[in-house]
Design a protein around this motif. Structure first.
Motif, mmCIF file in Angstrom:
data_model
loop_
_atom_site.group_PDB
_atom_site.id
_atom_site.type_symbol
_atom_site.label_atom_id
_atom_site.label_comp_id
_atom_site.label_asym_id
_atom_site.label_seq_id
_atom_site.Cartn_x
_atom_site.Cartn_y
_atom_site.Cartn_z
ATOM 1 N N LEU B 152 -45.115 33.317 -13.064
ATOM 2 C CA LEU B 152 -44.791 32.087 -12.332
ATOM 3 C C LEU B 152 -43.388 31.604 -12.659
ATOM 4 O O LEU B 152 -42.934 31.698 -13.806
ATOM 5 N N LEU B 153 -42.728 31.084 -11.648
ATOM 6 C CA LEU B 153 -41.411 30.479 -11.817
ATOM 7 C C LEU B 153 -41.408 29.105 -11.155
ATOM 8 O O LEU B 153 -42.217 28.857 -10.262
ATOM 9 N N PRO B 154 -40.488 28.230 -11.557
ATOM 10 C CA PRO B 154 -40.345 26.980 -10.806
ATOM 11 C C PRO B 154 -40.001 27.302 -9.346
ATOM 12 O O PRO B 154 -39.231 28.231 -9.082
ATOM 13 N N ASP B 156 -38.045 26.148 -7.199
ATOM 14 C CA ASP B 156 -36.656 26.107 -6.702
ATOM 15 C C ASP B 156 -35.791 27.241 -7.244
ATOM 16 O O ASP B 156 -34.598 27.306 -6.944
ATOM 17 N N VAL B 157 -36.354 28.131 -8.003
ATOM 18 C CA VAL B 157 -35.557 29.193 -8.615
ATOM 19 C C VAL B 157 -35.246 30.321 -7.636
ATOM 20 O O VAL B 157 -34.208 30.960 -7.707
ATOM 21 N N GLN B 159 -33.907 32.040 -4.511
ATOM 22 C CA GLN B 159 -32.852 31.735 -3.549
ATOM 23 C C GLN B 159 -33.072 32.531 -2.258
ATOM 24 O O GLN B 159 -33.358 33.730 -2.317
ATOM 25 N N ARG B 189 -42.124 35.929 -9.815
ATOM 26 C CA ARG B 189 -41.228 37.081 -9.838
ATOM 27 C C ARG B 189 -41.954 38.231 -10.514
ATOM 28 O O ARG B 189 -42.758 38.013 -11.427
ATOM 29 N N ILE B 213 -33.482 45.389 -7.836
ATOM 30 C CA ILE B 213 -33.015 44.279 -8.678
ATOM 31 C C ILE B 213 -34.152 43.323 -9.006
ATOM 32 O O ILE B 213 -34.423 43.036 -10.175
ATOM 33 N N SER B 214 -34.807 42.822 -7.979
ATOM 34 C CA SER B 214 -35.830 41.811 -8.218
ATOM 35 C C SER B 214 -36.812 41.780 -7.063
ATOM 36 O O SER B 214 -36.499 42.212 -5.947
#
Lengths: 367, 247
Positions: B152-154, B156-157, B159, B189, B213-214
Motif C-alpha cells: 500500500l502507498l498513500p 497521492d504518490v 503520478q 505498488r 521500472i514500476s
C-alpha cells in the motif's frame, strides 16, 4: 552575503569534436576569474547519465583541477551522491579528505541522494532506501574524518575497524551540506546540524518560510559533527549594463537549462514512492513571477533570478539576503548557449557593480 | 537538444477523426487502473514527432483501465504510450489502445482522439498481485503485464502523466492533449513484470521494452476531460500549441 559559482557542466550535442573538453576548460577559466574577483565558492554537481544536462560525473576531479588553478576560492562538491551503488561511504570520506588537503583546506562537502530515475535506475539503486542511506552517510562521515580508526555496523554498509586515510586538514572537518530540493529536507539538515544547500529554485515566500524554520530547528540540533548553519540558494546569473540585453541573454540561458532539465526522468514520475515527495526539479517554475511588480517582469524574468542589469540583480540579492539566505550560488551558462566572453564579462560586471552593494566577510583561513 | 525525429505525419494513417474539439468531460467511477512503466532499449526520439522531446532514458507506459460502469457500459481498455515532453511538461504519446466495448470505442475516438482497436483485456486481481493480458482482434495476446507483491502507498504518490493523442481535427492533423484526472482512493505498488509485448500489433514495431521500472494499481475515479490544447506535430510546443477555448 557570500557568492558562489555552480557547475552542472552541461554539454551541447553533438558530443564529438572535443566539446566536453571545451566546456570543462571554459568552466575552469570562469573559476579562475571568479577566484580573482572575490567569489567565495566554486561548486560542482555530481550527476550520471544526464546527456547534455550535466556531464559532471567526477566532480572531485574537476574540483581538484579548480583548486590547483586558484588561490583562495573554496571548492564545493555539490553534492556527492550518498547512494552505496554509486559511492561507497569509505570512498566518499577518502576522496573528500584528499581534496581538502590538495586544496589547502578549501573543501565544502555537499551530500545528496539523487532525484532522477535516470541515475538511480542506471545504478540499480532502490529509491525507497536513499533517504535512510543518506542519513547513515552523514552520521559516519565526520567520524571517519576525525577518529583515528573507525568501525561500523549499519544498515547500508558495515566495516571492521580500519584507519580511513588521509584525514582532512580542516579541523574538525570540512563543512557538511545537504542539497535541498524536497520540502522538509531543510529540516533534516537542521536536525543534523548541517548546511542547507538550496538547489531547487524556490519562491521568496517559500524560501523564507523554510529558512526561518531551518534556523529555528538548528538551534535544537543533535549535530552529526561540526555544525554548519549556513543557508545557500541556487540562482542564475547574467548581468549586462543594458537591461534588455541582459534579460534576453539570461532568459536564453534559463530556457535552455529548463529544456535540458525536462528530458530527465524524475524518480517521482517513474517510481511511486513516499521517498520522493517532489520532482526535485532545479528549473525555476513557470509562473514564478514577482507579486510586487519588477522591471524584470517585462522580460519574463522569474522572481528573484539574477538576470538583467546590475540594479535588478542587486535588488534580487537584497531580497534573498532579507530572508536569511547566506550565500547565492550562480549558474553562469547552459550548454554553452552564451559565448565564453559574454560569461566572463557578466562575472566582471557583477564584481564591479553588484558585489560592492554587499558587505563581504573575509575568507576563512585554512588550518 | 533532444527533439522528436519522426515524420510529423508518421501516425496520421488511421488516426481517429474528431468532428469537433468541444468535448464535455465524463467521470468514470471506481476504475481499477494498472500502470506499468518500462525502459526501452531504443532511442524514443526516433519515434516522436518534432513537437515532442524524448525522456532519458526512453520509457513506454502501459495503462489498463477496468471500468465497471460508464455511459457506454462497462469496458476494459489498455493503452500503450511513449513517455515524452511537450515543451518542458511530461506527456505520454498514445501509440494505440485495445478496448472490449464497441460503444465506448466509438465514443472515445471521436471525442478524445483515442486510437483504439477492438479486442479483449483479461484483468485479474489476486491477493498477491494483478495480471493483465491484452488480446487483439485476432485473439492473439499482444501484451502481458503483472504486478507482484503489492504494498500500500498513500493515494497521492502515484503520478499520472497527461497524454497526447494524434488525431484528425477540424484544425487538421494535431496532437490532442488529453489529461484525465485520476482521483485515487487506494494505491499499491508492486514488482513489475512484462512477459509479452507485440509492438507490431500495437502499431509501433520499434518499441523494445528492456527494464521494467514500476507497476502500480489504483482504485480511482477517472475524469476524461474537456479538451484544452492541441499542438501542430511538426513544431515545438512553444510555437505549435493552440488553445481550444476559441473553438
Amino acid at each position: 552575503m557570500k557568492f558562489g559559482v555552480m557547475y552542472e557542466l552541461s554539454v551541447p550535442r553533438p558530443f564529438a569534436g572535443g566539446i566536453e573538453r571545451t566546456v570543462i576548460e571554459n568552466a575552469l577559466e570562469q573559476i579562475r576569474l571568479a577566484d580573482s574577483l572575490g567569489f567565495d565558492t566554486a561548486w560542482a554537481v555530481e550527476h550520471h547519465f544526464l546527456e547534455e544536462y550535466s556531464h559532471s560525473s567526477a566532480p572531485e576531479l574537476f574540483l581538484t583541477a579548480a583548486a590547483m588553478q586558484t588561490e583562495r576560492i573554496r571548492v564545493g562538491h555539490s553534492a556527492v551522491v550518498c547512494v552505496p551503488e554509486m559511492n561507497h561511504p569509505i570512498r566518499v570520506a577518502e576522496r573528500a579528505a584528499f581534496l581538502d588537503i590538495l586544496s589547502g583546506g578549501r573543501l565544502e562537502l555537499g551530500t545528496a541522494r539523487s532525484s532522477t530515475w535516470t541515475e538511480l535506475g542506471g545504478f540499480q539503486a532502490d529509491p525507497d532506501a536513499t533517504k535512510r542511506d543518506w542519513d547513515e552517510y552523514v552520521r559516519v562521515l565526520p567520524r571517519m574524518w576525525t577518529e583515528e580508526r573507525f568501525s561500523w555496523e549499519g544498515t547500508c554498509f558495515s566495516m571492521p575497524e580500519r584507519a580511513i586515510l588521509p584525514k582532512p586538514i580542516q579541523k574538525p572537518h570540512p563543512p557538511l551540506w545537504v542539497t535541498v530540493t524536497s520540502p522538509g529536507t531543510e529540516l533534516d539538515a537542521a536536525d543534523r546540524g548541517i548546511g542547507c544547500l538550496g538547489v531547487a529554485a524556490a519562491t521568496f515566500a517559500e524560501q523564507e518560510r523554510r529558512t526561518r524554520e531551518y534556523h529555528r530547528r538548528i538551534q535544537l540540533c543533535d549535530p552529526v559533527g561540526a555544525v554548519n548553519d549556513q543557508v545557500s540558494t541556487l540562482n542564475f546569473l547574467y548581468c549586462h549594463e543594458d537591461l534588455a540585453i541582459g534579460a534576453e541573454r539570461g532568459m536564453q540561458m534559463l530556457g535552455t537549462f529548463g529544456l535540458l532539465n525536462s528530458h530527465l526522468l524524475f524518480t517521482r514520475e517513474a517510481y511511486p514512492t513516499r521517498a520522493y515527495a517532489t520532482l526535485g526539479n532545479l528549473a525555476p517554475g513557470q509562473g514564478r513571477r514577482s507579486e510586487k511588480g519588477s522591471p524584470g517582469d517585462a522580460y519574463g524574468i522569474p522572481d528573484g533570478m539574477c538576470i538583467g542589469d546590475p540594479k535588478l540583480v542587486i535588488a534580487a540579492i537584497k531580497e534573498w539576503e532579507s530572508i536569511g539566505v547566506d550565500q547565492v550560488n550562480f549558474m553562469l551558462n547552459a550548454a554553452e548557449v552564451l559565448p565564453q566572453e559574454q560569461v566572463l564579462e557578466s562575472l566582471r560586471l557583477f564584481a564591479r557593480e553588484v558585489m560592492p552593494a554587499f558587505p563581504r566577510p573575509e575568507p576563512a583561513e585554512a588550518d | 537538444m533532444l527533439v522528436g525525429l519522426a515524420d510529423p505525419a508518421a501516425r496520421r494513417t488511421g488516426a481517429p477523426r474528431m468532428p469537433d474539439l468541444a468535448t464535455a468531460p465524463v467521470t468514470l467511477e471506481g476504475v481499477s487502473v494498472l500502470q506499468v512503466l518500462c525502459e526501452v532499449a531504443n532511442d524514443t526520439a526516433e519515434l516522436l514527432p518534432p513537437a515532442l522531446h524524448p525522456t532519458l532514458p526512453g520509457v513506454v507506459t502501459w495503462l489498463v483501465y477496468d471500468c465497471p460502469d460508464s455511459p457506454w457500459g462497462s469496458f476494459r481498455l489498455a493503452q500503450t504510450r511513449i513517455e515524452c515532453r511537450s515543451g518542458t511538461r511530461p506527456r505520454g504519446l498514445l501509440v494505440s489502445g485495445v478496448i472490449d466495448n464497441d460503444a465506448a470505442r466509438e465514443a472515445l475516438g471521436p471525442r478524445w482522439g483515442y486510437r483504439l482497436v477492438p479486442g479483449s483485456v483479461d484483468f485479474r486481481r489476486g491477493y498477491d498481485g494483478v495480471e493483465a493480458v491484452v488480446y487483439g482482434a485476432g485473439r492473439e495476446p499482444v501484451l502481458a503485464l503483472e504486478l507482484r507483491e503489492p504494498v500500500l502507498l498513500p493515494p497521492d504518490v502515484v503520478q499520472f502523466v497527461a497524454s497526447v493523442h494524434p488525431a484528425e481535427t477540424p484544425r487538421g492533423y494535431r496532437l490532442v492533449q488529453v489529461d484525465p484526472r485520476h482521483d485515487v482512493h487506494r494505491a499499491e505498488r508492486g514488482h513489475p513484470e512484462v512477459s509479452l509485448f507485440d509492438g507490431e500489433a500495437w502499431g509501433e514495431p520499434e518499441i523494445a521494452p528492456s527494464h521494467p521500472i514500476s507497476a502500480a494499481v489504483c482504485l480511482a475515479d477517472v475524469t476524461l476531460p474537456k479538451l484544452r490544447f492541441v499542438c501542430r506535430p511538426g513544431e515545438m510546443a512553444f510555437t505549435g500549441t493552440e488553445p481550444i477555448t476559441d473553438t
